[in-house]
Design a protein around this motif. Structure first.
Motif, PDB file in Angstrom:
ATOM      1  N   GLU A 193     -19.500 -10.062  -0.212  1.00  8.61           N
ATOM      2  CA  GLU A 193     -20.937 -10.311  -0.274  1.00  8.61           C
ATOM      3  C   GLU A 193     -21.274 -11.762  -0.585  1.00  8.61           C
ATOM      4  OE1 GLU A 193     -21.938  -5.825  -1.956  1.00  8.61           O
ATOM      5  OE2 GLU A 193     -21.817  -7.523  -3.321  1.00  8.61           O
ATOM      6  N   GLY A 194     -20.280 -12.579  -0.931  1.00  9.88           N
ATOM      7  CA  GLY A 194     -20.517 -13.997  -1.116  1.00  9.88           C
ATOM      8  C   GLY A 194     -20.584 -14.456  -2.550  1.00  9.88           C
ATOM      9  N   TRP A 195     -20.173 -13.609  -3.506  1.00  7.19           N
ATOM     10  CA  TRP A 195     -20.117 -14.041  -4.899  1.00  7.19           C
ATOM     11  C   TRP A 195     -18.669 -13.958  -5.389  1.00  7.19           C
ATOM     12  CZ3 TRP A 195     -18.329 -10.172  -8.115  1.00  7.19           C
ATOM     13  CH2 TRP A 195     -18.545  -8.843  -7.707  1.00  7.19           C
ATOM     14  N   SER A 196     -18.406 -14.652  -6.488  1.00  4.57           N
ATOM     15  CA  SER A 196     -17.033 -14.718  -6.987  1.00  4.57           C
ATOM     16  C   SER A 196     -17.014 -14.798  -8.501  1.00  4.57           C
ATOM     17  CB  SER A 196     -16.299 -15.923  -6.384  1.00  4.57           C
ATOM     18  OG  SER A 196     -16.927 -17.132  -6.765  1.00  4.57           O
ATOM     19  N   MET A 197     -15.852 -14.541  -9.072  1.00  6.38           N
ATOM     20  CA  MET A 197     -15.631 -14.616 -10.515  1.00  6.38           C
ATOM     21  C   MET A 197     -14.239 -15.175 -10.770  1.00  6.38           C
ATOM     22  SD  MET A 197     -17.068 -11.017 -12.051  1.00  6.38           S
ATOM     23  CE  MET A 197     -18.730 -10.420 -11.743  1.00  6.38           C
ATOM     24  N   VAL A 198     -13.935 -15.437 -12.038  1.00  9.17           N
ATOM     25  CA  VAL A 198     -12.579 -15.735 -12.486  1.00  9.17           C
ATOM     26  C   VAL A 198     -12.249 -14.729 -13.573  1.00  9.17           C
ATOM     27  CG1 VAL A 198     -11.044 -17.414 -13.573  1.00  9.17           C
ATOM     28  CG2 VAL A 198     -12.738 -18.177 -11.888  1.00  9.17           C
ATOM     29  N   MET A 199     -11.219 -13.918 -13.324  1.00  5.45           N
ATOM     30  CA  MET A 199     -10.962 -12.744 -14.155  1.00  5.45           C
ATOM     31  C   MET A 199      -9.583 -12.819 -14.807  1.00  5.45           C
ATOM     32  SD  MET A 199     -13.720 -10.898 -13.486  1.00  5.45           S
ATOM     33  CE  MET A 199     -13.533  -9.118 -13.535  1.00  5.45           C
ATOM     34  N   PRO A 200      -9.500 -12.686 -16.131  1.00  8.72           N
ATOM     35  CA  PRO A 200      -8.199 -12.577 -16.808  1.00  8.72           C
ATOM     36  C   PRO A 200      -7.768 -11.109 -16.908  1.00  8.72           C
ATOM     37  CG  PRO A 200      -9.880 -13.676 -18.168  1.00  8.72           C
ATOM     38  CD  PRO A 200     -10.569 -12.914 -17.105  1.00  8.72           C
ATOM     39  N   TRP A 201      -6.854 -10.721 -16.052  1.00  5.16           N
ATOM     40  CA  TRP A 201      -6.374  -9.346 -16.030  1.00  5.16           C
ATOM     41  C   TRP A 201      -5.152  -9.187 -16.939  1.00  5.16           C
ATOM     42  CZ3 TRP A 201      -9.784  -6.456 -13.639  1.00  5.16           C
ATOM     43  CH2 TRP A 201     -10.505  -6.962 -12.546  1.00  5.16           C
ATOM     44  N   LEU A 202      -4.913  -7.975 -17.367  1.00  2.92           N
ATOM     45  CA  LEU A 202      -3.708  -7.632 -18.114  1.00  2.92           C
ATOM     46  C   LEU A 202      -3.048  -6.476 -17.382  1.00  2.92           C
ATOM     47  CD1 LEU A 202      -2.325  -8.327 -20.963  1.00  2.92           C
ATOM     48  CD2 LEU A 202      -3.315  -6.156 -21.688  1.00  2.92           C
ATOM     49  N   GLY A 203      -1.762  -6.613 -17.076  1.00  3.04           N
ATOM     50  CA  GLY A 203      -1.089  -5.540 -16.366  1.00  3.04           C
ATOM     51  C   GLY A 203       0.339  -5.898 -16.004  1.00  3.04           C
ATOM     52  N   PHE A 204       0.771  -5.465 -14.822  1.00  2.00           N
ATOM     53  CA  PHE A 204       2.156  -5.702 -14.406  1.00  2.00           C
ATOM     54  C   PHE A 204       2.187  -5.875 -12.885  1.00  2.00           C
ATOM     55  CE2 PHE A 204       1.343  -1.148 -14.725  1.00  2.00           C
ATOM     56  CZ  PHE A 204       1.753  -0.674 -13.490  1.00  2.00           C
ATOM     57  N   PRO A 205       3.184  -6.593 -12.359  1.00  2.00           N
ATOM     58  CA  PRO A 205       3.292  -6.765 -10.911  1.00  2.00           C
ATOM     59  C   PRO A 205       3.551  -5.429 -10.217  1.00  2.00           C
ATOM     60  CG  PRO A 205       4.657  -8.359 -12.088  1.00  2.00           C
ATOM     61  CD  PRO A 205       4.211  -7.349 -13.098  1.00  2.00           C
ATOM     62  N   LEU A 206       2.866  -5.190  -9.120  1.00  2.00           N
ATOM     63  CA  LEU A 206       3.115  -3.968  -8.356  1.00  2.00           C
ATOM     64  C   LEU A 206       4.566  -3.901  -7.896  1.00  2.00           C
ATOM     65  CD1 LEU A 206       2.229  -1.403  -6.880  1.00  2.00           C
ATOM     66  CD2 LEU A 206       1.408  -2.859  -5.014  1.00  2.00           C
ATOM     67  N   ALA A 207       5.152  -5.047  -7.598  1.00  2.00           N
ATOM     68  CA  ALA A 207       6.537  -5.066  -7.128  1.00  2.00           C
ATOM     69  C   ALA A 207       7.483  -4.397  -8.119  1.00  2.00           C
ATOM     70  CB  ALA A 207       6.987  -6.502  -6.867  1.00  2.00           C
ATOM     71  N   ALA A 208       7.227  -4.556  -9.407  1.00  4.77           N
ATOM     72  CA  ALA A 208       8.097  -3.954 -10.413  1.00  4.77           C
ATOM     73  C   ALA A 208       8.086  -2.436 -10.306  1.00  4.77           C
ATOM     74  CB  ALA A 208       7.670  -4.404 -11.808  1.00  4.77           C
ATOM     75  N   LEU A 209       6.903  -1.865 -10.052  1.00  9.14           N
ATOM     76  CA  LEU A 209       6.793  -0.422  -9.910  1.00  9.14           C
ATOM     77  C   LEU A 209       7.452   0.051  -8.621  1.00  9.14           C
ATOM     78  CD1 LEU A 209       5.721   2.341 -10.719  1.00  9.14           C
ATOM     79  CD2 LEU A 209       3.509   1.704  -9.731  1.00  9.14           C
ATOM     80  N   LEU A 210       7.230  -0.670  -7.530  1.00 14.54           N
ATOM     81  CA  LEU A 210       7.797  -0.248  -6.251  1.00 14.54           C
ATOM     82  C   LEU A 210       9.321  -0.318  -6.271  1.00 14.54           C
ATOM     83  CD1 LEU A 210       5.281  -1.812  -3.709  1.00 14.54           C
ATOM     84  CD2 LEU A 210       5.297   0.490  -4.700  1.00 14.54           C
ATOM     85  N   ARG A 211       9.846  -1.343  -6.888  1.00 10.57           N
ATOM     86  CA  ARG A 211      11.310  -1.436  -6.949  1.00 10.57           C
ATOM     87  C   ARG A 211      11.898  -0.307  -7.787  1.00 10.57           C
ATOM     88  NH1 ARG A 211      10.207  -7.433  -7.317  1.00 10.57           N
ATOM     89  NH2 ARG A 211      10.633  -8.199  -5.226  1.00 10.57           N
ATOM     90  N   ARG A 212      11.147   0.153  -8.766  1.00 14.19           N
ATOM     91  CA  ARG A 212      11.642   1.244  -9.606  1.00 14.19           C
ATOM     92  C   ARG A 212      11.794   2.532  -8.806  1.00 14.19           C
ATOM     93  NH1 ARG A 212      11.381   2.140 -15.441  1.00 14.19           N
ATOM     94  NH2 ARG A 212      11.595   4.369 -15.852  1.00 14.19           N
ATOM     95  N   VAL A 213      10.868   2.774  -7.866  1.00  8.09           N
ATOM     96  CA  VAL A 213      10.952   4.009  -7.080  1.00  8.09           C
ATOM     97  C   VAL A 213      11.776   3.833  -5.810  1.00  8.09           C
ATOM     98  CG1 VAL A 213       8.770   4.898  -7.981  1.00  8.09           C
ATOM     99  CG2 VAL A 213       8.752   3.524  -5.876  1.00  8.09           C
ATOM    100  N   GLU A 214      12.208   2.622  -5.506  1.00  8.57           N
ATOM    101  CA  GLU A 214      13.140   2.310  -4.422  1.00  8.57           C
ATOM    102  C   GLU A 214      12.632   2.735  -3.040  1.00  8.57           C
ATOM    103  OE1 GLU A 214      17.140   3.536  -5.205  1.00  8.57           O
ATOM    104  OE2 GLU A 214      17.082   2.876  -7.309  1.00  8.57           O
ATOM    105  N   PRO A 215      11.806   1.901  -2.409  1.00 11.56           N
ATOM    106  CA  PRO A 215      11.370   2.191  -1.033  1.00 11.56           C
ATOM    107  C   PRO A 215      12.572   2.355  -0.110  1.00 11.56           C
ATOM    108  CG  PRO A 215      10.111   0.363  -1.965  1.00 11.56           C
ATOM    109  CD  PRO A 215      11.218   0.651  -2.936  1.00 11.56           C
ATOM    110  N   ASN A 216      12.481   3.318   0.806  1.00 17.77           N
ATOM    111  CA  ASN A 216      13.571   3.489   1.767  1.00 17.77           C
ATOM    112  C   ASN A 216      13.335   2.621   2.997  1.00 17.77           C
ATOM    113  OD1 ASN A 216      11.880   4.889   3.616  1.00 17.77           O
ATOM    114  ND2 ASN A 216      12.304   6.844   2.595  1.00 17.77           N
ATOM    115  N   SER A 217      14.210   2.718   3.975  1.00 18.58           N
ATOM    116  CA  SER A 217      14.156   1.830   5.139  1.00 18.58           C
ATOM    117  C   SER A 217      12.968   2.113   6.053  1.00 18.58           C
ATOM    118  CB  SER A 217      15.448   1.955   5.945  1.00 18.58           C
ATOM    119  OG  SER A 217      15.635   3.289   6.410  1.00 18.58           O
ATOM    120  N   HIS A 218      12.285   3.250   5.865  1.00 16.95           N
ATOM    121  CA  HIS A 218      11.133   3.590   6.687  1.00 16.95           C
ATOM    122  C   HIS A 218       9.814   3.060   6.108  1.00 16.95           C
ATOM    123  CE1 HIS A 218      13.681   6.157   9.085  1.00 16.95           C
ATOM    124  NE2 HIS A 218      14.037   6.864   8.020  1.00 16.95           N
ATOM    125  N   ALA A 219       9.818   2.606   4.885  1.00 14.64           N
ATOM    126  CA  ALA A 219       8.582   2.173   4.219  1.00 14.64           C
ATOM    127  C   ALA A 219       8.097   0.852   4.812  1.00 14.64           C
ATOM    128  CB  ALA A 219       8.822   2.037   2.725  1.00 14.64           C
TER     129      ALA A 219
END
Length: 332
Positions: A155-181
């Protein structure tokens, strides 16, 4: 800008006569929601470092933000912007969350209807280790990080946001994507009792978003459980939301209950609702106007004048290589 693809022209300087966003009313279908602030305070930039709050174990009880975090200080990290942070009161009262409704005051009245405990997240599909996990257990798997990201709405507006969390990559590597993902599909909670906006047909529910697997594994892609050192407020996507800072905000799905790795590109909510306006990729591109909003400039919340929009929302150096050879005008 280093790494800027040829589809992105340099954005010219703006004259002082640029008008604020309020001169271009937002149509109801993409009208942003005005939210209620649940808690008080803000994060302060102090001498080049950020005053942040770090997690204390076992303290994500709903409505007890002070129990989640304790004060610490760190320098800005490699993924942080040094721009001024949007004040907490504005960050929690100015956003889109159609599950609560399309009116600007709907979240202020209705965000309290969402109950974020108990909350279960399923990670399944093309993975070797599918799992169904409680949100508190899920976030205990990873050290919580804080990231200061730009956020840009279509819509044309923006912010600067301090988030707290974790990289999605860490979660995906934990569940181990297979060769079809090849893709990652995200699904939000579908419960009209908690989300009164879902009683309307403004969108097809539940809200669904998606990423290519390489986008999902990029170190910038983040799962947030907190905002400005506090428990993530309901109106900002509690208890778990996606944050993809180089894409328009509608890609960063809120209140996630399922993450599914797929072979095929998922059909996403806004792309189904208006395919000529909302594409699957939704990378911030000042050279490609939305049918109702130019993307060449934006208004940072709290500022009067507009500023040039940065390609990939200022993250071109980090992510432009993901789209090498793609026509970024076509693949909005």
């Amino acid at each position: 800008m280093p790494g800027m693809p040829p589809e992105f022209p340099e954005t010219p300087d703006l004259p002082d006569t640029e008008t604020p966003e309020t001169t271009n009313p937002v149509p109801p279908r993409r009208e942003f929601l005005k939210n209620a602030a649940l808690f008080t305070g803000t994060v302060a930039l102090l001498g080049g470092g950020l005053e942040v709050l770090t997690r204390r174990p076992g303290a994500l009880a709903e409505g007890e933000p002070g129990e989640l975090l304790a004060q610490a200080r760190r320098p800005l990290g490699p993924y942080d912007t040094s721009e001024a942070v949007t004040p907490y009161a504005q960050a929690t009262t100015y956003n889109n969350f159609y599950e609560f409704g399309t009116g600007k005051d709907d979240p202020a009245r209705l965000a309290g209807s969402l109950r974020t405990r108990p909350w279960t997240v399923i990670i399944d599909g093309e993975v070797k280790k599918p799992v169904k996990v409680d949100i508190d257990t899920l976030q205990s798997w990873f050290p919580l990080e804080d990231r200061i990201y730009r956020m840009r709405c279509v819509e044309g507006w923006s912010m600067v946001m301090p988030w707290l969390g974790f990289p999605l990559a860490a979660l995906l590597r934990r569940v181990e994507p297979n060769s079809h993902a090849k893709y990652v599909k995200f699904t939000a909670l579908d419960d009209p009792k908690q989300f009164p906006g879902q009683r309307s047909s403004v969108l097809d529910w539940p809200y669904v978003e998606g990423l290519r697997l390489d986008e999902a594994l990029h170190p910038l892609t983040f799962m947030a459980v907190g905002l400005q050192g506090r428990v993530l407020p309901n109106q900002n996507g509690a208890p778990l939301r996606l944050v993809v800072p180089w894409k328009y905000g509608f890609k960063s799905i809120k209140s996630v209950v399922r993450i599914t790795l797929t072979r095929e590109q998922p059909k996403t909510t806004w792309a189904l609702a208006a395919p000529d306006e909302y594409g699957f990729y939704a990378n911030v591109n000042p050279a490609v106007p939305h049918p109702r909003w130019s993307q060449a400039t934006e208004r940072r919340i709290g500022e009067l004048r507009r500023r040039p929009t940065l390609p990939f929302n200022g993250y071109a150096e980090q992510v432009a290589h993901l789209y090498k050879g793609m026509d970024l005008r076509r693949f909005f």
